[in-house]
Motif scaffolding. Structure first.
Motif, PDB file in Angstrom:
ATOM      1  N   GLU A  23      -5.116  45.688  53.052  1.00 16.17           N
ATOM      2  CA  GLU A  23      -4.836  45.863  51.624  1.00 16.17           C
ATOM      3  C   GLU A  23      -4.899  44.534  50.883  1.00 16.17           C
ATOM      4  N   GLN A  24      -4.406  43.461  51.498  1.00 14.23           N
ATOM      5  CA  GLN A  24      -4.465  42.139  50.872  1.00 14.23           C
ATOM      6  C   GLN A  24      -5.907  41.701  50.641  1.00 14.23           C
ATOM      7  N   ILE A  25      -6.747  41.908  51.664  1.00 14.70           N
ATOM      8  CA  ILE A  25      -8.147  41.486  51.563  1.00 14.70           C
ATOM      9  C   ILE A  25      -8.891  42.348  50.540  1.00 14.70           C
ATOM     10  N   ASN A  26      -8.699  43.665  50.604  1.00 19.60           N
ATOM     11  CA  ASN A  26      -9.385  44.563  49.666  1.00 19.60           C
ATOM     12  C   ASN A  26      -8.960  44.311  48.230  1.00 19.60           C
ATOM     13  N   ALA A  28      -7.869  41.472  46.973  1.00 21.28           N
ATOM     14  CA  ALA A  28      -8.464  40.201  46.540  1.00 21.28           C
ATOM     15  C   ALA A  28      -9.941  40.360  46.228  1.00 21.28           C
ATOM     16  N   ASN A  29     -10.641  41.203  46.987  1.00 20.78           N
ATOM     17  CA  ASN A  29     -12.067  41.432  46.736  1.00 20.78           C
ATOM     18  C   ASN A  29     -12.303  42.236  45.457  1.00 20.78           C
ATOM     19  N   ARG A  30     -11.409  43.199  45.186  1.00 22.46           N
ATOM     20  CA  ARG A  30     -11.574  44.037  43.993  1.00 22.46           C
ATOM     21  C   ARG A  30     -11.193  43.304  42.713  1.00 22.46           C
ATOM     22  N   PHE A  31     -10.157  42.475  42.790  1.00 23.33           N
ATOM     23  CA  PHE A  31      -9.649  41.795  41.596  1.00 23.33           C
ATOM     24  C   PHE A  31      -9.686  40.291  41.819  1.00 23.33           C
ATOM     25  N   GLN A  32     -10.899  39.758  41.885  1.00 19.61           N
ATOM     26  CA  GLN A  32     -11.074  38.346  42.204  1.00 19.61           C
ATOM     27  C   GLN A  32     -10.508  37.431  41.124  1.00 19.61           C
ATOM     28  N   GLU A  33     -10.466  37.921  39.853  1.00 19.66           N
ATOM     29  CA  GLU A  33      -9.939  37.087  38.767  1.00 19.66           C
ATOM     30  C   GLU A  33      -8.418  36.987  38.855  1.00 19.66           C
ATOM     31  N   LYS A  34      -7.765  38.049  39.323  1.00 19.56           N
ATOM     32  CA  LYS A  34      -6.300  38.090  39.347  1.00 19.56           C
ATOM     33  C   LYS A  34      -5.707  37.629  40.675  1.00 19.56           C
ATOM     34  N   SER A  35      -6.447  37.841  41.750  1.00 21.08           N
ATOM     35  CA  SER A  35      -5.875  37.572  43.068  1.00 21.08           C
ATOM     36  C   SER A  35      -6.859  36.803  43.949  1.00 21.08           C
ATOM     37  N   LYS A  36      -6.309  35.994  44.840  1.00 21.32           N
ATOM     38  CA  LYS A  36      -7.124  35.238  45.792  1.00 21.32           C
ATOM     39  C   LYS A  36      -6.859  35.743  47.205  1.00 21.32           C
ATOM     40  N   LEU A  37      -7.812  35.472  48.069  1.00 20.03           N
ATOM     41  CA  LEU A  37      -7.622  35.823  49.474  1.00 20.03           C
ATOM     42  C   LEU A  37      -6.438  35.057  50.052  1.00 20.03           C
ATOM     43  N   PRO A  38      -5.755  35.638  51.036  1.00 21.69           N
ATOM     44  CA  PRO A  38      -4.658  34.899  51.684  1.00 21.69           C
ATOM     45  C   PRO A  38      -5.161  33.577  52.244  1.00 21.69           C
ATOM     46  N   PHE A  43      -3.167  33.958  57.025  1.00 25.85           N
ATOM     47  CA  PHE A  43      -3.952  34.699  58.020  1.00 25.85           C
ATOM     48  C   PHE A  43      -3.430  34.402  59.431  1.00 25.85           C
ATOM     49  N   GLN A  44      -3.171  33.134  59.686  1.00 27.88           N
ATOM     50  CA  GLN A  44      -2.712  32.735  61.014  1.00 27.88           C
ATOM     51  C   GLN A  44      -1.372  33.393  61.339  1.00 27.88           C
ATOM     52  N   ASN A  45      -0.473  33.447  60.349  1.00 32.95           N
ATOM     53  CA  ASN A  45       0.826  34.090  60.567  1.00 32.95           C
ATOM     54  C   ASN A  45       0.658  35.578  60.878  1.00 32.95           C
ATOM     55  N   GLN A  46      -0.245  36.237  60.124  1.00 31.65           N
ATOM     56  CA  GLN A  46      -0.491  37.663  60.348  1.00 31.65           C
ATOM     57  C   GLN A  46      -1.055  37.902  61.746  1.00 31.65           C
ATOM     58  N   PHE A  47      -2.014  37.062  62.156  1.00 35.13           N
ATOM     59  CA  PHE A  47      -2.615  37.204  63.479  1.00 35.13           C
ATOM     60  C   PHE A  47      -1.590  36.938  64.575  1.00 35.13           C
ATOM     61  N   HIS A  48      -0.706  35.986  64.318  1.00 33.00           N
ATOM     62  CA  HIS A  48       0.339  35.690  65.309  1.00 33.00           C
ATOM     63  C   HIS A  48       1.259  36.899  65.487  1.00 33.00           C
ATOM     64  N   ILE A  49       1.611  37.543  64.378  1.00 32.74           N
ATOM     65  CA  ILE A  49       2.450  38.749  64.440  1.00 32.74           C
ATOM     66  C   ILE A  49       1.728  39.847  65.222  1.00 32.74           C
ATOM     67  N   LEU A  50       0.423  40.033  64.921  1.00 35.73           N
ATOM     68  CA  LEU A  50      -0.367  41.055  65.615  1.00 35.73           C
ATOM     69  C   LEU A  50      -0.446  40.784  67.113  1.00 35.73           C
ATOM     70  N   LEU A  51      -0.682  39.523  67.467  1.00 37.89           N
ATOM     71  CA  LEU A  51      -0.777  39.166  68.885  1.00 37.89           C
ATOM     72  C   LEU A  51       0.549  39.424  69.598  1.00 37.89           C
ATOM     73  N   THR A  52       1.659  39.115  68.928  1.00 32.43           N
ATOM     74  CA  THR A  52       2.978  39.372  69.508  1.00 32.43           C
ATOM     75  C   THR A  52       3.187  40.862  69.737  1.00 32.43           C
ATOM     76  N   GLN A  53       2.793  41.667  68.733  1.00 34.18           N
ATOM     77  CA  GLN A  53       2.951  43.122  68.839  1.00 34.18           C
ATOM     78  C   GLN A  53       2.074  43.686  69.958  1.00 34.18           C
ATOM     79  N   LEU A  54       0.818  43.215  70.035  1.00 36.70           N
ATOM     80  CA  LEU A  54      -0.088  43.697  71.080  1.00 36.70           C
ATOM     81  C   LEU A  54       0.392  43.269  72.470  1.00 36.70           C
ATOM     82  N   HIS A  55       0.961  42.067  72.565  1.00 44.54           N
ATOM     83  CA  HIS A  55       1.504  41.600  73.848  1.00 44.54           C
ATOM     84  C   HIS A  55       2.664  42.492  74.283  1.00 44.54           C
ATOM     85  N   SER A  56       3.490  42.880  73.318  1.00 44.09           N
ATOM     86  CA  SER A  56       4.613  43.766  73.617  1.00 44.09           C
ATOM     87  C   SER A  56       4.115  45.124  74.109  1.00 44.09           C
TER      88      SER A  56
END
Length: 201
Positions: A23-26, A28-38, A43-56
């Motif tokens: 949702e964050q990426i989409n 930012a892509n739809r409203f480039q004037e109002k929002s920027k990509l993370p 991104f690194q924090n999100q991936f770290h959370i995902l890796l922790t969840q997948l490891h669990s």
């Protein structure tokens, strides 16, 4: 069963994390004037959370292999079958989807034509390996450019474009050196290697 419920909760967490990132990426892509990509850090924090969840999830599966292998899914009497009939039939479906069934039948037929017994895993794996090796010999895997792109680079126009790209790259490096006070920035591949393997090579 506690392990199954725990697994369901972890998978739901992964689903929520992936949906949030998507949702964050989409947005930012739809409203480039109002929002920027993370940022990279976000991104690194999100991936770290995902890796922790997948490891669990991996730990739960490994610690409960036997129980999960012998478990059968079935609805409880309180399951709202009327409201969620589609979900129920999907969960309890034993047959492959029609398109998947077609792929399976085609693979079996092809293996018969080649005198291969698809039920013998080792023989089938050896055949797959030989096919990959024979296909690999038909291509050259050097760098990231196709044969056509390499041929274009040999032309005058290609050499000019290549020199222009090098000049842009040099300007980018000079700009990065100014930002980092002369320190060379880490290559993205090295960053990923450090994230996954803990190595700074």
């Amino acid at each position: 069963m506690d392990a199954l419920e725990s697994l369901r909760n972890r998978l739901n967490q992964v689903h929520i994390s992936l949906r949030k990132l998507s949702e964050q990426i989409n947005y930012a892509n739809r409203f480039q004037e109002k929002s920027k990509l993370p940022t990279y850090g976000q991104f690194q924090n999100q991936f770290h959370i995902l890796l922790t969840q997948l490891h669990s999830i991996t730990n739960i599966i490994e610690n409960n292999q036997e129980a999960l292998r012998n478990s059968n899914a079935f609805p409880l009497p309180s399951f709202p079958t009327t409201q969620h009939e589609g979900l129920l039939t999907t969960l309890l479906r034993k047959k492959p989807l029609p398109e998947v069934e077609t792929w399976i039948d085609e693979a079996i037929e092809k293996s018969k034509d080649l005198n291969i017994n698809s039920e013998i895993d080792d023989e089938f794996c050896q055949w797959c390996l030989s096919q990959i090796q024979s296909l690999r010999e038909e291509f050259q895997f050097y760098g990231f450019l196709s044969t056509n792109e390499l041929e274009v680079l040999e032309t005058e126009q290609g050499k000019l474009e290549s020199e222009k790209k090098k000049e842009i790259e040099r300007e980018k490096q000079d700009y990065e050196f100014k930002i980092t006070n002369g320190k060379k920035p880490m290559n993205p591949n090295h960053v990923l290697k450090f994230m996954f393997q803990g190595k700074l090579e």
